[in-house]
Design a protein around this motif. Structure first.
Motif, PDB file in Angstrom:
ATOM      1  N   CYS A 120     -37.951 111.039  64.127  1.00 32.76           N
ATOM      2  CA  CYS A 120     -37.234 112.180  63.574  1.00 32.76           C
ATOM      3  C   CYS A 120     -36.967 111.948  62.099  1.00 32.76           C
ATOM      4  CB  CYS A 120     -35.925 112.411  64.321  1.00 32.76           C
ATOM      5  SG  CYS A 120     -34.666 111.149  64.026  1.00 32.76           S
ATOM      6  N   THR A 138     -33.785 112.941  59.364  1.00 34.38           N
ATOM      7  CA  THR A 138     -32.382 113.318  59.443  1.00 34.38           C
ATOM      8  C   THR A 138     -31.897 113.866  58.119  1.00 34.38           C
ATOM      9  OG1 THR A 138     -31.590 111.128  58.755  1.00 34.38           O
ATOM     10  CG2 THR A 138     -31.981 111.455  61.098  1.00 34.38           C
ATOM     11  N   SER A 171     -38.582 119.867  67.405  1.00 35.35           N
ATOM     12  CA  SER A 171     -37.321 120.614  67.489  1.00 35.35           C
ATOM     13  C   SER A 171     -36.411 120.211  66.336  1.00 35.35           C
ATOM     14  CB  SER A 171     -36.611 120.357  68.824  1.00 35.35           C
ATOM     15  OG  SER A 171     -36.077 119.043  68.853  1.00 35.35           O
ATOM     16  N   SER A 172     -35.402 121.024  66.108  1.00 34.35           N
ATOM     17  CA  SER A 172     -34.399 120.733  65.090  1.00 34.35           C
ATOM     18  C   SER A 172     -33.040 121.058  65.668  1.00 34.35           C
ATOM     19  CB  SER A 172     -34.655 121.566  63.826  1.00 34.35           C
ATOM     20  OG  SER A 172     -33.677 121.301  62.842  1.00 34.35           O
ATOM     21  N   ASP A 219     -28.187 116.932  60.768  1.00 37.53           N
ATOM     22  CA  ASP A 219     -29.321 117.644  61.364  1.00 37.53           C
ATOM     23  C   ASP A 219     -30.436 116.655  61.646  1.00 37.53           C
ATOM     24  OD1 ASP A 219     -30.821 120.313  61.882  1.00 37.53           O
ATOM     25  OD2 ASP A 219     -32.167 119.185  60.580  1.00 37.53           O
ATOM     26  N   ALA A 269     -34.471 116.619  62.876  1.00 42.78           N
ATOM     27  CA  ALA A 269     -35.734 117.258  63.220  1.00 42.78           C
ATOM     28  C   ALA A 269     -36.548 116.234  64.001  1.00 42.78           C
ATOM     29  CB  ALA A 269     -36.477 117.713  61.971  1.00 42.78           C
ATOM     30  N   ALA A 273     -30.776 116.184  70.030  1.00 45.66           N
ATOM     31  CA  ALA A 273     -32.183 116.363  69.669  1.00 45.66           C
ATOM     32  C   ALA A 273     -33.104 115.741  70.717  1.00 45.66           C
ATOM     33  CB  ALA A 273     -32.451 115.751  68.298  1.00 45.66           C
TER      34      ALA A 273
END
Length: 327
Positions: free
Chosen positions: A89, A91, A47-48, A137, A139, A75
């Motif tokens: 993740c 970033t 997911s993002s 953000d 991911a 997230a």
């Protein structure tokens, strides 16, 4: 010509889904909390999630650690929504050149604290210049536990809609912060420092009588609608059974707010909503309580009688948050 304000966030996603290519390893693509990707004998959840200054948060009441924590939790909650285990993740952070290095270090510490708590790490990312606002953000990659994940689609007629905790508190916290009101610490904390329901999600996913699940990020009304729409069913919410924290209710009374409306439309509680077979719901709720020392609340039922969401079988005008529409 249509604009994003016309289509809304979810209408735009539906349009993209019509032409985005797929692949043999992709088991679930656009439209759920995570993509589900087969990698050898493992199911990975991907997911993002973006976190934007003056859209999702304001520096006037978020500390840098809180910004990092909540960016990570948003997230992580996507992984919880599928019943998965977070792994790692990458970033991306964009900010003005005048941003203090210590501020960004503290922001990353907030992300690391949240990720470490739930077994995930940052493995890389990107940084860039932004002319004015801060942009974060993540991911996120997780893994389906035991080879099973719960998707939004799967609810059956007669299933009960259950939630893992009280709703509306985060929205009340936002109201207090935006309007300079005094509020109980737990109300403010619900907005600034939420907790993803990773363990609850894994437990529910391991239960074969739980048929579908998502996290409540846009308000119960809208998110219940996602579960119903994915299954081609309607949802009847039981207004008297939606759970509230006592301090939340007290704050609403003081500020002349509707607890029900905040719970239905406020969002960002990051509790989980799931579809549970009605014939075993009491046993599932009892086992959940024994495991987590907290309740799994029955708040609605999936029905074939209509499409969309109603409250006590009556149509309503409530909505939830949509980017491009709510500004």
């Amino acid at each position: 010509m249509q604009t994003l304000e016309d289509t809304g966030e979810f209408g735009f996603i539906e349009r993209l889904a019509q032409f985005l290519p797929t692949a043999s390893f992709l088991l679930e693509g656009v439209g759920d909390d995570c993509a589900v990707v087969r990698c050898s004998d493992r199911l990975l959840l991907v997911s993002s999630d973006m976190f934007l200054e003056n859209v999702h948060f304001r520096r006037s009441y978020f500390s840098p650690e809180d910004i990092g924590w909540k960016a990570a939790v948003r997230a992580l909650s996507d992984i919880a929504a599928m019943g998965g285990a977070p792994l790692f993740c990458v970033t991306s952070v964009a900010c003005p050149s005048s941003t203090r290095v210590r501020f960004l270090e503290d922001l990353y510490r907030g992300m690391v604290d949240a990720l470490n708590r739930f077994g995930a790490v940052i493995v890389g990312g990107d940084t860039a210049h932004s002319p004015d606002a801060l942009f974060v953000d993540l991911a996120m990659v997780g893994e389906a536990v035991g080879g099973r994940c719960l998707r939004r689609k799967g609810a059956l007629p007669g299933d009960l809609l259950c939630v893992t905790g009280p709703l509306g508190t985060a929205a009340a916290g936002l109201h207090a912060l935006e309007n300079g009101r005094e509020a109980p610490p737990e109300v403010l904390r619900a907005h600034l420092h939420p907790v993803p329901r990773i363990q609850c999600g894994q437990w529910l996913c391991a239960c074969s009588d739980v048929h579908a699940m998502l996290d409540i990020s846009d308000g119960l009304f809208q998110d219940a609608g996602h579960l119903g729409e994915s299954a081609g069913l309607g949802v009847d919410l039981f207004s008297e059974r939606i759970p509230f924290q006592e301090s939340f209710v007290a704050y609403c009374e003081k500020e002349a707010l509707s607890p029900l409306e905040l719970a239905l439309t406020g969002g960002e509680d990051y509790e989980l909503a799931c579809a549970v077979a009605a014939n075993v719901s009491e046993e599932v709720c009892r086992a959940f309580r024994q495991t987590f020392q907290k309740d799994l609340y029955v708040v609605g039922r999936f029905v074939e009688d209509w499409e969309g969401v109603r409250i006590d079988s009556k149509p309503v005008t409530f909505t939830g948050y949509q980017h491009f529409v709510n500004r």
